[in-house]
Write a protein that holds these residues in place. Structure first.
Motif, PDB file in Angstrom:
ATOM      1  N   UNK A 236      18.904  71.401  38.605  1.00  0.00           N
ATOM      2  CA  UNK A 236      19.088  72.854  38.541  1.00  0.00           C
ATOM      3  C   UNK A 236      18.915  73.378  37.119  1.00  0.00           C
ATOM      4  N   UNK A 237      19.445  72.634  36.148  1.00  0.00           N
ATOM      5  CA  UNK A 237      19.413  73.049  34.730  1.00  0.00           C
ATOM      6  C   UNK A 237      19.000  71.847  33.863  1.00  0.00           C
ATOM      7  N   UNK A 238      17.675  71.551  33.846  1.00  0.00           N
ATOM      8  CA  UNK A 238      17.190  70.327  33.174  1.00  0.00           C
ATOM      9  C   UNK A 238      17.523  70.292  31.680  1.00  0.00           C
ATOM     10  N   UNK A 239      17.725  71.475  31.068  1.00  0.00           N
ATOM     11  CA  UNK A 239      18.022  71.495  29.630  1.00  0.00           C
ATOM     12  C   UNK A 239      19.363  70.828  29.305  1.00  0.00           C
ATOM     13  N   UNK A 240      20.178  70.535  30.325  1.00  0.00           N
ATOM     14  CA  UNK A 240      21.493  69.932  30.082  1.00  0.00           C
ATOM     15  C   UNK A 240      21.458  68.398  30.065  1.00  0.00           C
ATOM     16  N   UNK A 241      20.269  67.823  30.299  1.00  0.00           N
ATOM     17  CA  UNK A 241      20.162  66.363  30.321  1.00  0.00           C
ATOM     18  C   UNK A 241      19.531  65.821  29.058  1.00  0.00           C
ATOM     19  N   UNK A 244      15.807  66.287  28.626  1.00  0.00           N
ATOM     20  CA  UNK A 244      15.334  67.602  28.216  1.00  0.00           C
ATOM     21  C   UNK A 244      14.703  68.424  29.315  1.00  0.00           C
ATOM     22  N   UNK A 245      14.404  69.682  28.954  1.00  0.00           N
ATOM     23  CA  UNK A 245      14.055  70.669  29.980  1.00  0.00           C
ATOM     24  C   UNK A 245      12.697  70.419  30.628  1.00  0.00           C
ATOM     25  N   UNK A 246      11.858  69.600  29.995  1.00  0.00           N
ATOM     26  CA  UNK A 246      10.547  69.348  30.611  1.00  0.00           C
ATOM     27  C   UNK A 246      10.546  68.160  31.564  1.00  0.00           C
ATOM     28  N   UNK A 247      11.673  67.496  31.669  1.00  0.00           N
ATOM     29  CA  UNK A 247      11.724  66.336  32.554  1.00  0.00           C
ATOM     30  C   UNK A 247      11.963  66.793  34.009  1.00  0.00           C
ATOM     31  N   UNK A 248      11.184  66.259  34.953  1.00  0.00           N
ATOM     32  CA  UNK A 248      11.340  66.698  36.350  1.00  0.00           C
ATOM     33  C   UNK A 248      12.522  66.028  37.061  1.00  0.00           C
ATOM     34  N   UNK A 249      13.729  66.404  36.649  1.00  0.00           N
ATOM     35  CA  UNK A 249      14.909  65.889  37.357  1.00  0.00           C
ATOM     36  C   UNK A 249      14.823  66.287  38.820  1.00  0.00           C
TER      37      UNK A 249
END
Ligand code: ACM
Ligand code: ZN
Length: 503
Positions: A236-241, A244-249
């Motif tokens: 939902x909020x990839x920037x929290x991992x 980083x935000x470009x990773x397709x969690x």
């Protein structure tokens, strides 16, 4: 020697006066689970106008009783229940329900005095691996109330689905509540069903569940997992991992422990968790908030520049201290709101504050270590109370549905000693016990009932009146008289292995 004989005599006399359900001085043929602390026959009893229907009850509060304590008296032609509080009266009524279910048109005269040994008597339902409707959750609450449990631990966030509406973070349910598909068969299979799966609870629905439970004197403890089991939040909020935000969690489609984790070095993570907990605390009035803490692999923290920078800044030498840092920061935040944290026993790794309560799941070692350090503990060991485990030694021959594994027959649930290996000073920290229904392999609510019933009855007796336990064989007989008719009348899908003598 003389002293020893006198002590022995005194002990025997006391045993007769304060005997548990089975050994009263005037016997009475009633089966109750949990076995009441004291039960004495006498008096004329109560005729029932309609067999099976609850008679009128005269209730009162008695301030000399403990809050959950009750006295049920049917000796003088009427049913009277005194409670230390409304909760005590409610537990007395649960006993009455069992009595009426087994008594035809006449309740024998009996005086029951009863109170719980443990303040925390819990059952967890994982609504993330599979989703259960509000009505199903309410049925689960009804069932645990029937067994005099007083905590419903609601597992609301996971790798495979985020289930709690959070208004500040709408993507948690827009994105995080849905997975693309689900593994078919046991872990290790390579088959998926190709069908999107999801669901979530609105805040109104969660409030409704809290109120429903409160009417049954059950506290709902919500669990918001951190820092691991976070895939759905990170999708939902990839920037929290850490990736980083470009990773397709993604919301996970299979079971297990995943490396994806909240980034300890990103201050936005704490802001996020605090924002989520603001709303959770608004919905759930429980003193305890469960913050998870289990199965959080630290490999990503080892590689992440932000996490490593924070370690340097804080003078940490081990990644485990990052886990403690998150838990402690959140604990302080919740403490300012008058709340306490409870977490799985991994919260001990890297150090934990004295005020945290530890839920021991990897056996009892974590709980014992915590109690020795002076922390409060709830025992929920996978050895005795993981109700997702198989119930018989030969699941295939006995037609058991696919389960995660393990072997947890009813007999084992009944045999748990919450105080094993603890001294008197440590025992005071054992607040209670809990059973956990994890649902990786439990896709329907009738299946939940099959795993819960009747094992929760054994857990209930250990939680309520452990010193009043009978032999296992006697317990099963009591179960057949006291609870089986109620399970049947409710249409519950209980497991019947124990009634057939299958272990
Ligand atoms: C757990 O079973 N991972 C708490
Ligand atoms: Zn990181």
């Amino acid at each position: 020697m003389k002293y020893r004989i006198l002590t022995l005599l005194a002990t025997v006399a006391l045993a007769v006066l304060t005997s548990c359900g089975g050994g009263e001085s005037v016997p009475v043929e009633l089966s109750i689970i949990p076995n009441p602390v004291s039960m004495q026959g006498g008096g004329k009893g109560v005729d029932l106008a309609v067999p099976g229907e609850l008679p009128a009850v005269k209730t009162s509060i008695d301030a000399s009783l403990e809050p959950e304590e009750y006295v049920l008296d049917t000796r003088k032609g009427k049913v009277r229940i005194k409670g230390g509080s409304e909760a005590g009266i409610f537990w007395g009524k649960q006993t009455l329900i069992q009595i009426v279910a087994q008594c035809g048109d006449h309740i024998p005269g009996v005086l029951i005095k009863d109170k719980p040994a443990f303040a925390y008597r819990g059952a967890m339902l994982d609504c993330c691996r599979h989703f259960f409707t509000v009505d199903e959750v309410k049925d689960y609450i009804d069932l645990i109330a029937l067994h005099k449990l007083n905590v419903f631990h609601w597992h609301l966030t996971e790798d495979q689905g985020w289930r709690a509406e959070i208004k500040q973070y709408p993507r948690l349910t827009e994105v995080g509540s849905m997975r693309a598909e689900t593994l078919v068969g046991h872990y290790g299979s390579d088959k998926y069903d190709g069908t999107p799966y999801g669901g979530f609870y609105t805040q109104d629905q969660m409030r409704d569940v809290v109120a429903y439970a409160a009417e049954r004197f059950i506290t709902v403890i919500p669990e918001i997992e951190m820092p691991g089991h976070a895939s759905a939040a990170l999708a939902s909020y990839p920037e929290l991992g850490c990736r980083g935000e470009n990773y397709p969690y993604k919301v996970q489609t299979t079971w297990g422990v995943f490396p994806e984790i909240f980034c300890a070095g990103n201050p936005k993570v704490i802001t996020f968790l605090e924002g989520v907990l603001d709303e959770i605390c608004d919905i759930f009035p429980s003193e305890y908030i469960h913050i998870g803490g289990d199965e959080a692999p630290r490999d990503e923290w080892e590689k992440c520049p932000e996490c490593q920078a924070l370690m340097k800044e804080m003078g940490f030498t081990r990644e485990a201290e990052l886990q403690s840092y998150i838990i402690k920061t959140i604990e302080d935040y919740l403490a300012a709101k008058g709340r306490k944290i409870i977490g799985w026993d991994e919260i001990l790794d890297g150090g934990v504050s004295q005020s945290a309560t530890v839920m021991s799941w990897r056996g009892t070692d974590g709980g014992i270590a915590a109690a020795r350090m002076g922390n409060d503990v709830v025992m929920a060991p996978n050895s005795h109370y993981y109700l997702d485990h198989y119930q018989t030694a030969d699941p295939a021959a006995n037609g058991e549905p696919l389960a995660i594994g393990g072997y947890l027959p009813l007999k084992r649930c009944y045999a748990f000693d919450p105080y094993e290996n603890l001294g008197d000073e440590e025992k005071v920290h054992i607040k209670g016990i809990q059973g956990n229904v994890w649902t990786e392999y439990i896709a329907s609510y009738p299946h939940v009932q099959h795993m819960l019933l009747p094992r929760v009855a054994a857990l209930a007796e250990v939680a309520w009146s452990p010193d009043c336990r009978t032999s296992y064989e006697e317990f099963v007989k009591r179960l057949e008289t006291a609870l089986l008719p109620i399970y049947q009348a409710r249409g519950c899908n209980y497991a019947d292995y124990a009634f057939k003598g299958i272990e």
